[in-house]
Design a protein around this motif. Structure first.
Motif, PDB file in Angstrom:
ATOM      1  N   VAL A 178       0.862  -1.188   0.000  1.00  0.00           N
ATOM      2  CA  VAL A 178       0.000   0.000   0.000  1.00  0.00           C
ATOM      3  C   VAL A 178       0.897   1.237   0.000  1.00  0.00           C
ATOM      4  CG1 VAL A 178      -1.733   1.310   1.299  1.00  0.00           C
ATOM      5  CG2 VAL A 178      -1.850  -1.191   1.236  1.00  0.00           C
ATOM      6  N   HIS A 179       0.731   2.086  -1.016  1.00  0.00           N
ATOM      7  CA  HIS A 179       1.634   3.237  -1.143  1.00  0.00           C
ATOM      8  C   HIS A 179       0.915   4.574  -1.196  1.00  0.00           C
ATOM      9  CE1 HIS A 179       4.882   0.375  -1.545  1.00  0.00           C
ATOM     10  NE2 HIS A 179       4.192  -0.252  -2.483  1.00  0.00           N
ATOM     11  N   HIS A 180      -0.392   4.571  -0.910  1.00  0.00           N
ATOM     12  CA  HIS A 180      -1.152   5.824  -0.781  1.00  0.00           C
ATOM     13  C   HIS A 180      -1.543   5.968   0.685  1.00  0.00           C
ATOM     14  CE1 HIS A 180      -1.978   6.907  -5.066  1.00  0.00           C
ATOM     15  NE2 HIS A 180      -1.682   5.637  -5.237  1.00  0.00           N
ATOM     16  N   TYR A 181      -1.178   7.103   1.273  1.00  0.00           N
ATOM     17  CA  TYR A 181      -1.437   7.327   2.694  1.00  0.00           C
ATOM     18  C   TYR A 181      -2.191   8.640   2.873  1.00  0.00           C
ATOM     19  CZ  TYR A 181       2.599   4.207   2.381  1.00  0.00           C
ATOM     20  OH  TYR A 181       3.453   3.194   2.014  1.00  0.00           O
ATOM     21  N   GLY A 182      -3.154   8.632   3.810  1.00  0.00           N
ATOM     22  CA  GLY A 182      -3.963   9.824   4.035  1.00  0.00           C
ATOM     23  C   GLY A 182      -3.781  10.359   5.441  1.00  0.00           C
ATOM     24  N   GLU A 183      -3.670  11.670   5.549  1.00  0.00           N
ATOM     25  CA  GLU A 183      -3.449  12.317   6.844  1.00  0.00           C
ATOM     26  C   GLU A 183      -4.353  13.540   6.988  1.00  0.00           C
ATOM     27  OE1 GLU A 183      -1.183  11.787   9.482  1.00  0.00           O
ATOM     28  OE2 GLU A 183      -0.520   9.851   8.667  1.00  0.00           O
ATOM     29  N   ASN A 184      -4.673  13.895   8.235  1.00  0.00           N
ATOM     30  CA  ASN A 184      -5.540  15.051   8.496  1.00  0.00           C
ATOM     31  C   ASN A 184      -4.824  16.235   9.136  1.00  0.00           C
ATOM     32  OD1 ASN A 184      -7.530  13.096   7.880  1.00  0.00           O
ATOM     33  ND2 ASN A 184      -9.032  14.242   9.081  1.00  0.00           N
ATOM     34  N   ARG A 185      -3.653  15.968   9.737  1.00  0.00           N
ATOM     35  CA  ARG A 185      -2.958  17.045  10.452  1.00  0.00           C
ATOM     36  C   ARG A 185      -1.535  17.187   9.957  1.00  0.00           C
ATOM     37  NH1 ARG A 185      -4.788  17.539  16.458  1.00  0.00           N
ATOM     38  NH2 ARG A 185      -2.742  18.482  16.591  1.00  0.00           N
ATOM     39  N   ASP A 186      -1.202  18.420   9.594  1.00  0.00           N
ATOM     40  CA  ASP A 186       0.117  18.685   9.031  1.00  0.00           C
ATOM     41  C   ASP A 186       1.240  18.238   9.958  1.00  0.00           C
ATOM     42  OD1 ASP A 186       2.096  20.052   7.303  1.00  0.00           O
ATOM     43  OD2 ASP A 186       2.261  21.346   9.056  1.00  0.00           O
ATOM     44  N   SER A 187       1.122  18.553  11.236  1.00  0.00           N
ATOM     45  CA  SER A 187       2.246  18.288  12.150  1.00  0.00           C
ATOM     46  C   SER A 187       2.505  16.790  12.329  1.00  0.00           C
ATOM     47  CB  SER A 187       1.996  18.955  13.503  1.00  0.00           C
ATOM     48  OG  SER A 187       0.756  18.534  14.009  1.00  0.00           O
ATOM     49  N   ASP A 188       1.449  15.971  12.258  1.00  0.00           N
ATOM     50  CA  ASP A 188       1.631  14.518  12.356  1.00  0.00           C
ATOM     51  C   ASP A 188       2.152  13.941  11.042  1.00  0.00           C
ATOM     52  OD1 ASP A 188       0.564  14.610  14.871  1.00  0.00           O
ATOM     53  OD2 ASP A 188      -1.443  13.957  14.246  1.00  0.00           O
ATOM     54  N   ALA A 189       1.667  14.547   9.955  1.00  0.00           N
ATOM     55  CA  ALA A 189       1.935  13.961   8.640  1.00  0.00           C
ATOM     56  C   ALA A 189       3.345  14.241   8.144  1.00  0.00           C
ATOM     57  CB  ALA A 189       0.923  14.511   7.641  1.00  0.00           C
ATOM     58  N   ALA A 190       3.843  15.446   8.373  1.00  0.00           N
ATOM     59  CA  ALA A 190       5.116  15.846   7.757  1.00  0.00           C
ATOM     60  C   ALA A 190       6.262  14.878   8.072  1.00  0.00           C
ATOM     61  CB  ALA A 190       5.462  17.287   8.168  1.00  0.00           C
ATOM     62  N   PRO A 191       6.457  14.486   9.340  1.00  0.00           N
ATOM     63  CA  PRO A 191       7.562  13.553   9.603  1.00  0.00           C
ATOM     64  C   PRO A 191       7.342  12.161   9.003  1.00  0.00           C
ATOM     65  CG  PRO A 191       6.394  14.117  11.648  1.00  0.00           C
ATOM     66  CD  PRO A 191       5.826  14.972  10.570  1.00  0.00           C
ATOM     67  N   LYS A 192       6.078  11.716   8.952  1.00  0.00           N
ATOM     68  CA  LYS A 192       5.818  10.404   8.343  1.00  0.00           C
ATOM     69  C   LYS A 192       6.115  10.439   6.844  1.00  0.00           C
ATOM     70  CE  LYS A 192       1.834   9.618  11.246  1.00  0.00           C
ATOM     71  NZ  LYS A 192       0.421   9.182  11.273  1.00  0.00           N
ATOM     72  N   ALA A 193       5.671  11.520   6.209  1.00  0.00           N
ATOM     73  CA  ALA A 193       5.891  11.626   4.761  1.00  0.00           C
ATOM     74  C   ALA A 193       7.380  11.740   4.444  1.00  0.00           C
ATOM     75  CB  ALA A 193       5.128  12.836   4.204  1.00  0.00           C
ATOM     76  N   ALA A 194       8.136  12.351   5.370  1.00  0.00           N
ATOM     77  CA  ALA A 194       9.584  12.452   5.157  1.00  0.00           C
ATOM     78  C   ALA A 194      10.245  11.086   5.306  1.00  0.00           C
ATOM     79  CB  ALA A 194      10.184  13.447   6.146  1.00  0.00           C
ATOM     80  N   ALA A 195       9.631  10.201   6.102  1.00  0.00           N
ATOM     81  CA  ALA A 195      10.249   8.906   6.395  1.00  0.00           C
ATOM     82  C   ALA A 195       9.881   7.821   5.389  1.00  0.00           C
ATOM     83  CB  ALA A 195       9.848   8.452   7.803  1.00  0.00           C
ATOM     84  N   VAL A 196       8.697   7.908   4.792  1.00  0.00           N
ATOM     85  CA  VAL A 196       8.234   6.826   3.908  1.00  0.00           C
ATOM     86  C   VAL A 196       7.838   7.403   2.550  1.00  0.00           C
ATOM     87  CG1 VAL A 196       6.658   4.861   3.669  1.00  0.00           C
ATOM     88  CG2 VAL A 196       7.296   5.649   5.967  1.00  0.00           C
ATOM     89  N   PRO A 197       8.518   6.972   1.486  1.00  0.00           N
ATOM     90  CA  PRO A 197       8.118   7.442   0.161  1.00  0.00           C
ATOM     91  C   PRO A 197       6.761   6.858  -0.224  1.00  0.00           C
ATOM     92  CG  PRO A 197       9.958   5.879  -0.004  1.00  0.00           C
ATOM     93  CD  PRO A 197       9.653   6.048   1.456  1.00  0.00           C
ATOM     94  N   GLY A 198       6.028   7.583  -1.024  1.00  0.00           N
ATOM     95  CA  GLY A 198       4.712   7.111  -1.444  1.00  0.00           C
ATOM     96  C   GLY A 198       3.923   8.304  -1.940  1.00  0.00           C
ATOM     97  N   THR A 199       2.623   8.098  -2.106  1.00  0.00           N
ATOM     98  CA  THR A 199       1.751   9.209  -2.477  1.00  0.00           C
ATOM     99  C   THR A 199       1.004   9.620  -1.217  1.00  0.00           C
ATOM    100  OG1 THR A 199       1.525   8.290  -4.700  1.00  0.00           O
ATOM    101  CG2 THR A 199      -0.094   9.947  -4.034  1.00  0.00           C
ATOM    102  N   TRP A 200       1.255  10.835  -0.779  1.00  0.00           N
ATOM    103  CA  TRP A 200       0.695  11.326   0.482  1.00  0.00           C
ATOM    104  C   TRP A 200      -0.485  12.244   0.213  1.00  0.00           C
ATOM    105  CZ3 TRP A 200       1.795   9.723   5.374  1.00  0.00           C
ATOM    106  CH2 TRP A 200       2.863   8.821   5.486  1.00  0.00           C
ATOM    107  N   HIS A 201      -1.590  11.925   0.872  1.00  0.00           N
ATOM    108  CA  HIS A 201      -2.844  12.654   0.669  1.00  0.00           C
ATOM    109  C   HIS A 201      -3.188  13.434   1.935  1.00  0.00           C
ATOM    110  CE1 HIS A 201      -4.198  10.107  -2.892  1.00  0.00           C
ATOM    111  NE2 HIS A 201      -3.221   9.369  -2.392  1.00  0.00           N
ATOM    112  N   PHE A 202      -3.605  14.677   1.762  1.00  0.00           N
ATOM    113  CA  PHE A 202      -4.133  15.452   2.888  1.00  0.00           C
ATOM    114  C   PHE A 202      -5.632  15.583   2.707  1.00  0.00           C
ATOM    115  CE2 PHE A 202      -5.505  19.309   5.047  1.00  0.00           C
ATOM    116  CZ  PHE A 202      -4.960  19.118   6.304  1.00  0.00           C
ATOM    117  N   GLN A 203      -6.400  15.230   3.747  1.00  0.00           N
ATOM    118  CA  GLN A 203      -7.856  15.248   3.631  1.00  0.00           C
ATOM    119  C   GLN A 203      -8.494  15.977   4.808  1.00  0.00           C
ATOM    120  OE1 GLN A 203      -7.775  11.073   3.816  1.00  0.00           O
ATOM    121  NE2 GLN A 203      -7.427  11.122   5.996  1.00  0.00           N
ATOM    122  N   GLY A 204      -7.681  16.701   5.589  1.00  0.00           N
ATOM    123  CA  GLY A 204      -8.198  17.338   6.801  1.00  0.00           C
ATOM    124  C   GLY A 204      -8.692  18.747   6.550  1.00  0.00           C
TER     125      GLY A 204
END
Ligand SMILES: *Cc1c(COP(=O)(O)O)cnc(C)c1O
Length: 225
Positions: free
Chosen positions: A55-81
């Motif tokens: 699974v390489h599409h990930y969805g997040e609602n909060r910038d502060s939680d998402a930014a470090p995860k997106a920096a750590a794992v390549p993939g397609t990062w979705h913001f839906q918050g």
């Protein structure tokens, strides 16, 4: 004791089976559905597990939680918050797709701060009220025009969340109708982001191309978000 890996793998398999049966029963293709695993509130170790499960599409609602995860794992990062203007610059630095745009000023700001191309869904309200839940259908063309005039943003389609007080079938039927009308004017907006853990099969029946599934894959979240 089951490991976290086994737990996520089993949940993911069940979701994939449900996607397959939903697409089959309405004559659509499994390959046409993008599963966005909603990783909000879950640790980056879970994202690594999802990656190893394909699974390489990930969805997040909060910038502060998402930014470090997106920096750590390549993939397609979705913001839906829910969008806050002062967070847009940071969101633009890690997000590949944003599902929750419903104001022209946010579209303009996003385009100004973006340094790479970002796919955007316009969030539409299905309960006739403006505010947290997206734009009114009558506002969509002005929002779409702002996206088309931008330099960095690609108009992907519409996004919605089914209101609590109506059946998901009824809500997604209405969404399909709105999307049909929208596509007549904006033919590039072919995608439809709809469906969460409890209603993604219904959303697929009504044309969803992107489903955003969290708790069915990762378990219940500590606090409502
Ligand atoms: C949290 C969230 C999801 C995922 O919800 P689940 O019920 O856990 O699948 C999907 N879309 C949006 C907009 C969300 O905020």
């Amino acid at each position: 004791m089951t490991s976290r890996y086994d737990e996520i793998a089993a949940n993911l398999n069940a979701v994939i089976e449900e996607i397959k049966s939903a697409t089959q029963s309405c004559g659509r293709k499994y390959e046409d559905i993008t599963l966005v695993a909603v990783t909000k509130t879950f640790p980056v170790s879970d994202v690594h597990i999802l990656a190893s499960l394909g699974v390489h599409h990930y969805g997040e609602n909060r910038d502060s939680d998402a930014a470090p995860k997106a920096a750590a794992v390549p993939g397609t990062w979705h913001f839906q918050g829910q969008i806050q203007s002062n967070k847009l610059k940071s969101i633009a630095s890690w997000a590949n797709v944003i599902h929750s745009l419903d104001e022209i000023r946010h579209i303009e700001t996003l385009d100004r701060v973006a340094t790479h191309r970002i796919g955007v869904f316009l969030q539409v309200s299905l309960d006739g009220a403006e505010g947290r839940g997206g734009a009114l259908p009558s506002s969509l063309s002005a929002l779409a025009d702002a996206v088309l005039q931008s330099t960095h943003l690609d108009l992907m389609g519409l996004m919605a969340v089914a209101p609590l007080n109506v059946s998901s079938d009824h809500a997604f039927e209405k969404l399909a109708e709105i999307h049909g009308g929208f596509r007549a004017s904006y033919p590039m907006a072919t995608f439809l982001s709809a469906g969460m853990s409890n209603d993604f099969a219904s959303a697929i029946t009504h044309g969803a191309t992107h489903i955003r599934v969290g708790s069915s894959i990762l378990g219940s979240r500590p606090s409502p978000q």
